[in-house]
Design a protein around this motif. Sequence first.
Motif, PDB file in Angstrom:
ATOM      1  N   VAL A 153       0.843  -1.198   0.000  1.00 41.23           N
ATOM      2  CA  VAL A 153       0.000   0.000   0.000  1.00 41.23           C
ATOM      3  C   VAL A 153       0.876   1.244   0.000  1.00 41.23           C
ATOM      4  CG1 VAL A 153      -1.805   1.260   1.222  1.00 41.23           C
ATOM      5  CG2 VAL A 153      -1.762  -1.254   1.313  1.00 41.23           C
ATOM      6  N   THR A 154       0.680   2.127  -0.979  1.00 44.88           N
ATOM      7  CA  THR A 154       1.432   3.379  -0.990  1.00 44.88           C
ATOM      8  C   THR A 154       0.732   4.413  -0.111  1.00 44.88           C
ATOM      9  OG1 THR A 154       0.274   4.237  -2.922  1.00 44.88           O
ATOM     10  CG2 THR A 154       2.253   2.964  -3.326  1.00 44.88           C
ATOM     11  N   ASN A 155       1.548   5.203   0.583  1.00 43.94           N
ATOM     12  CA  ASN A 155       1.043   6.260   1.460  1.00 43.94           C
ATOM     13  C   ASN A 155       1.471   7.611   0.909  1.00 43.94           C
ATOM     14  OD1 ASN A 155       0.204   4.676   4.180  1.00 43.94           O
ATOM     15  ND2 ASN A 155       2.028   3.751   3.283  1.00 43.94           N
ATOM     16  N   PHE A 156       0.487   8.482   0.667  1.00 42.00           N
ATOM     17  CA  PHE A 156       0.816   9.814   0.165  1.00 42.00           C
ATOM     18  C   PHE A 156       1.619  10.602   1.200  1.00 42.00           C
ATOM     19  CE2 PHE A 156      -0.212  14.343  -0.448  1.00 42.00           C
ATOM     20  CZ  PHE A 156       0.239  14.498  -1.746  1.00 42.00           C
ATOM     21  N   GLN A 157       1.201  10.528   2.451  1.00 37.18           N
ATOM     22  CA  GLN A 157       1.968  11.166   3.520  1.00 37.18           C
ATOM     23  C   GLN A 157       3.143  10.284   3.895  1.00 37.18           C
ATOM     24  OE1 GLN A 157      -0.552  12.073   6.886  1.00 37.18           O
ATOM     25  NE2 GLN A 157      -1.084  14.075   6.076  1.00 37.18           N
ATOM     26  N   GLY A 158       4.313  10.877   3.937  1.00 36.96           N
ATOM     27  CA  GLY A 158       5.493  10.131   4.347  1.00 36.96           C
ATOM     28  C   GLY A 158       6.206   9.395   3.237  1.00 36.96           C
TER      29      GLY A 158
END
Length: 321
Positions: A153-158
């Motif tokens: 899962v990619t996280n936009f934050q961080g």
Amino acid sequence: MSEVGFDSHITNNSLAVSPDEQIAVVSDSREQSVLVYDLTKGKLRKKIDSFGSPRNIVFIDEGSEFVVSDSTLGMLRFYRTKNFTLKDEVVVGPGAFGTAVSPDGKRLYVNNQAHSSVTVVDLEKRQPMAVITGFAQPRQGIKVSPDGKYIFVTNFQGDKVTVVEAATQKIIREISGFSMIRGISITADGSTLYAANSGRNSISAVDTLDGNIKSEIKVGREPYGAALSPYNKLLFASNKTDNTIDVINIADHRVVKTIDGFNEPRQAIVFSHDGERAYVLNRDLSIARVNVKTFSITDIIQDESKKYKLKTLRSNKVGKY
């Protein structure tokens, strides 16, 4: 562009091709409809309206249905591929974004960027069965490993990728070192993750076992897509600002060709099963069909003409594959 939708300032598009490669369904979150194309005839078959912010499209049940996530409506909509009619709706909450189907076709994993969670949906019962927390604004990027054991899962934050063990639904690892991460792909053996860094114009090749970036491949401006061809021979990196796709040889990580003639290509890239063609979604929801052997655009499938419109498009030769 509508500003009334939930998280309407976040823009993405999506392209799904049916398993028999007869139908393509496309969307742009700035539009309140999705388009269905007949790939054999090269014409628009159906425009489906009444969406808020359509985010992602996937085919399920061997292509008999397709699912559209909508972050404004907070739901999944299931459509029959035979006649494009609505069959089911599943509420997953406002912010529903990227989706991925497990290899056995039994579960659908849904990113929720508003709640920083991933919802696990039982596709047989058509209902949520679990909510996994601990993410940081997951948006479009989500992939399941080919063996079905892990969810990336990619996280936009961080700017990180969170690895979830599917069996326990527990987060087991976080991979960092990206810059404005966009599209991701996982190799067939699950050993390498490729990620587009739109912040530093590169593709990262990551060892999924230790989380270390083992290679950094320079590409064009603002790469969004990182799509692996069948058998993992090539990777298409779509460069939104340059309107190009860089073709990368996976064996040595060289850019062997740059194909131009696209219109803001993002993550929406799908290869045919035999790897001889690729479909790339443009800003105007037209589809560029690419001959992978010659690295050239052969056809543009678009709403306006209701048929293939042949164009002579120049390809910049960077190397020989």
